[in-house]
Write a protein that holds these residues in place. Sequence first.
Motif, mmCIF file in Angstrom:
data_model
loop_
_atom_site.group_PDB
_atom_site.id
_atom_site.type_symbol
_atom_site.label_atom_id
_atom_site.label_comp_id
_atom_site.label_asym_id
_atom_site.label_seq_id
_atom_site.Cartn_x
_atom_site.Cartn_y
_atom_site.Cartn_z
ATOM 1 N N ASP A 143 0.599 -1.353 -0.165
ATOM 2 C CA ASP A 143 0.196 -0.186 0.416
ATOM 3 C C ASP A 143 0.782 1.163 -0.130
ATOM 4 O OD1 ASP A 143 -2.393 -1.706 -0.243
ATOM 5 O OD2 ASP A 143 -2.670 -1.950 2.637
ATOM 6 N N LEU A 144 0.748 2.316 -1.128
ATOM 7 C CA LEU A 144 1.057 3.817 -0.792
ATOM 8 C C LEU A 144 0.572 4.758 -0.244
ATOM 9 C CD1 LEU A 144 3.202 5.765 -2.689
ATOM 10 C CD2 LEU A 144 1.615 5.303 -4.093
ATOM 11 N N SER A 145 1.088 5.786 0.548
ATOM 12 C CA SER A 145 0.514 7.092 0.854
ATOM 13 C C SER A 145 1.217 7.554 0.624
ATOM 14 C CB SER A 145 0.272 6.905 1.958
ATOM 15 O OG SER A 145 -0.705 8.119 2.339
ATOM 16 N N LEU A 146 1.258 8.892 -0.103
ATOM 17 C CA LEU A 146 2.073 10.052 0.126
ATOM 18 C C LEU A 146 1.868 11.573 1.061
ATOM 19 C CD1 LEU A 146 1.931 10.564 -3.661
ATOM 20 C CD2 LEU A 146 3.734 9.196 -2.771
ATOM 21 N N LEU A 147 2.573 12.274 1.577
ATOM 22 C CA LEU A 147 2.395 13.243 2.235
ATOM 23 C C LEU A 147 3.450 14.640 1.753
ATOM 24 C CD1 LEU A 147 3.336 11.473 5.875
ATOM 25 C CD2 LEU A 147 1.239 11.555 4.768
ATOM 26 N N ASP A 148 2.853 15.094 2.595
ATOM 27 C CA ASP A 148 3.499 16.293 1.451
ATOM 28 C C ASP A 148 4.953 17.063 1.484
ATOM 29 O OD1 ASP A 148 4.429 19.121 0.884
ATOM 30 O OD2 ASP A 148 2.528 20.626 1.314
ATOM 31 N N ALA A 149 5.897 16.705 0.990
ATOM 32 C CA ALA A 149 7.067 16.897 1.472
ATOM 33 C C ALA A 149 7.602 18.590 1.935
ATOM 34 C CB ALA A 149 8.055 16.358 0.424
ATOM 35 N N GLY A 150 6.656 19.546 1.784
ATOM 36 C CA GLY A 150 7.595 20.931 2.002
ATOM 37 C C GLY A 150 8.691 21.274 0.848
ATOM 38 N N GLY A 177 12.120 19.725 2.656
ATOM 39 C CA GLY A 177 11.823 21.186 1.990
ATOM 40 C C GLY A 177 11.731 21.169 3.719
ATOM 41 N N ALA A 178 12.766 22.870 3.303
ATOM 42 C CA ALA A 178 13.236 23.600 4.838
ATOM 43 C C ALA A 178 11.953 24.046 5.302
ATOM 44 C CB ALA A 178 14.589 24.497 4.742
ATOM 45 N N SER A 179 11.681 24.527 6.999
ATOM 46 C CA SER A 179 10.521 24.834 7.014
ATOM 47 C C SER A 179 10.186 26.862 7.055
ATOM 48 C CB SER A 179 11.016 24.196 8.842
ATOM 49 O OG SER A 179 12.152 25.240 9.501
ATOM 50 N N GLN A 180 11.343 26.771 6.576
ATOM 51 C CA GLN A 180 11.536 28.700 7.201
ATOM 52 C C GLN A 180 11.363 28.977 5.726
ATOM 53 O OE1 GLN A 180 14.624 30.418 8.618
ATOM 54 N NE2 GLN A 180 14.099 30.387 10.805
ATOM 55 N N VAL A 182 9.227 30.270 1.586
ATOM 56 C CA VAL A 182 7.639 30.576 1.781
ATOM 57 C C VAL A 182 7.447 29.637 0.546
ATOM 58 C CG1 VAL A 182 8.713 33.171 1.924
ATOM 59 C CG2 VAL A 182 8.780 31.876 -0.574
ATOM 60 N N LEU A 183 5.847 29.494 0.394
ATOM 61 C CA LEU A 183 5.014 28.974 -0.446
ATOM 62 C C LEU A 183 4.744 28.069 0.606
ATOM 63 C CD1 LEU A 183 6.052 30.031 -4.047
ATOM 64 C CD2 LEU A 183 4.418 31.503 -2.308
ATOM 65 N N MET A 184 5.773 26.959 0.920
ATOM 66 C CA MET A 184 5.521 25.854 0.379
ATOM 67 C C MET A 184 5.332 24.762 2.093
ATOM 68 S SD MET A 184 6.171 23.741 -2.423
ATOM 69 C CE MET A 184 5.307 25.021 -2.995
ATOM 70 N N ARG A 185 4.419 24.182 2.528
ATOM 71 C CA ARG A 185 3.768 24.304 3.738
ATOM 72 C C ARG A 185 5.234 23.292 4.740
ATOM 73 N NH1 ARG A 185 -2.451 22.246 3.010
ATOM 74 N NH2 ARG A 185 -2.854 24.778 2.073
ATOM 75 N N PRO A 186 5.484 22.835 5.644
ATOM 76 C CA PRO A 186 6.346 22.481 6.516
ATOM 77 C C PRO A 186 6.412 20.777 5.995
ATOM 78 C CG PRO A 186 5.182 23.697 7.825
ATOM 79 C CD PRO A 186 4.474 24.244 6.569
ATOM 80 N N PRO A 187 7.593 19.901 6.217
ATOM 81 C CA PRO A 187 7.236 18.767 5.656
ATOM 82 C C PRO A 187 6.931 17.473 6.219
ATOM 83 C CG PRO A 187 9.799 19.340 5.958
ATOM 84 C CD PRO A 187 8.674 20.639 6.210
ATOM 85 N N GLU A 188 5.766 17.039 5.801
ATOM 86 C CA GLU A 188 4.626 15.976 6.832
ATOM 87 C C GLU A 188 5.786 15.068 8.000
ATOM 88 O OE1 GLU A 188 0.389 16.018 6.910
ATOM 89 O OE2 GLU A 188 0.784 15.605 4.442
ATOM 90 N N VAL A 189 5.427 14.842 8.777
ATOM 91 C CA VAL A 189 6.276 13.669 9.329
ATOM 92 C C VAL A 189 5.377 12.788 9.583
ATOM 93 C CG1 VAL A 189 7.236 13.326 11.517
ATOM 94 C CG2 VAL A 189 7.552 15.064 10.810
ATOM 95 N N PRO A 190 5.555 11.603 9.175
ATOM 96 C CA PRO A 190 4.659 10.361 9.286
ATOM 97 C C PRO A 190 4.656 9.688 10.655
ATOM 98 C CG PRO A 190 6.826 9.661 7.329
ATOM 99 C CD PRO A 190 6.691 10.952 8.116
#
Length: 454
Positions: A143-150, A177-180, A182-190
């Motif tokens: 099974d596969l699920s994709l989270l936002d990596a930012g 992605g880096a948490s600071q 712009v535009l992107m949301r912070p990476p989600e943590v599984p």
Amino acid sequence: MTGSCHRLTVQGKSVLLDCGMHQGGDVVKRLQEERFDFNPRDIDAVVLSHAHLDHSGLLPLLVAEGFGGPIYCTHATRNLLAIMLEDAASIYQRDLDNGNLRRRRAGRRQLSPRYTLDHVRQVLEQCQPLSYRQDETILSGLDLSLLDAGHILGSAVVVLTVAGEPPRTLVFSGDLGASQRVLMRPPEVPERADLVLMESTYGDRDHRSQEDTMTELEQIIAEARNDGVIMMPAFAVGRTQELLFHLGCLYHRGLLSGWQVFLDSPMALEVTRLYDQWLDAMDKDDQRVMAHFGARSLQEFLPVLSPTPDVEQSMRINRIERGAIIIAGSGMCNGGRIRHHLKHRLWQERNHLVFTGYQARGTLGRQIVDGASHIRMFGQRFVVRAQCHTLGGFSAHAGRNELLAWAKGIGGEPRFRLVHGEPEALESLAGALSEMGIPVSVAEPQVAFSPDFS
């Protein structure tokens, strides 16, 4: 560091995590030398973390050599692939044609293309887009699920669950992605994992803060105000759009009076239009900033922006002696229109060259960052006299402490396998994880790894 590609074998099936191209050097020579150490016909599925070419660039070659299975990615990644793979294929075909012309003149053997635009179109047909956090059975027992990596638009953290007693979860970070940013949301943590393949691009260092980086950019603009031109090599996806947002903020603070910003990259213009279509999926605070000034697109947010899609428009920029900020690809100066701007301006002390992204080894950008006094382009030698700056705070990758925090946040007792980094970054991050009591090892190219969960 580039060429991300991991083969997962589970219950007799083979899945590729990414299928990226190595960056740097001549693209024709590089593709002639690329060889898969597996039969593409034996691959059952591909899961793509994001659209950057060092993660997706060999998908057309994979298809050309017999892969006919599904390619799982996010909807936005599928949209970006249509732009990026077609552009890469066009550049490859143009360079191959030019090289074959030189070979004919010299009486040498012609080179056949390893893949064509038809294979790019086939890649797009084989894509099966998923939404974030949508659960999908991609193979029996997997099974596969994709989270936002930012990281960039559509980038994903890959979560694969293997059926069994107990079930096992493999997490592939892709690029975080880096948490600071712009535009992107912070990476989600599984929520949990048994094994984590984690990128290590900045495993040995942190980035400067956004505040310090913007202060330095303001100083560069002030220094060049009455004299020179500012050149910014930028990746068409992600970095360009962030720069437009940051420059928009400077404009609304009154700091771009007398300046004109040129976006001199047809692909970046196309990607920027795509980002505008996906603004609702981006950082809410940045959406509110744009809405405050009545902007519904990045171009509206930066009124002094002049897109230059045509070659003639690009050439006219060379007549401007001051008051211009030129954003152009490629981000590592290995191709694209930035090289023509360097040709006209790199040898003049009054100009500024601002690097806002990672420069991989073997690229022209890396040569300049490393302090080269002369470089070669277009068969000519150029002295480097422009003032060169590296703004580390704009990185699209998580820094060392952000990587460690993301790793620490994953539930369960996962083992870590570090990938996608230069040796010093891999070893440094491995040492830090080990000190935290986390089992970790460093991947090696073409070396198989079989985790023991007993």
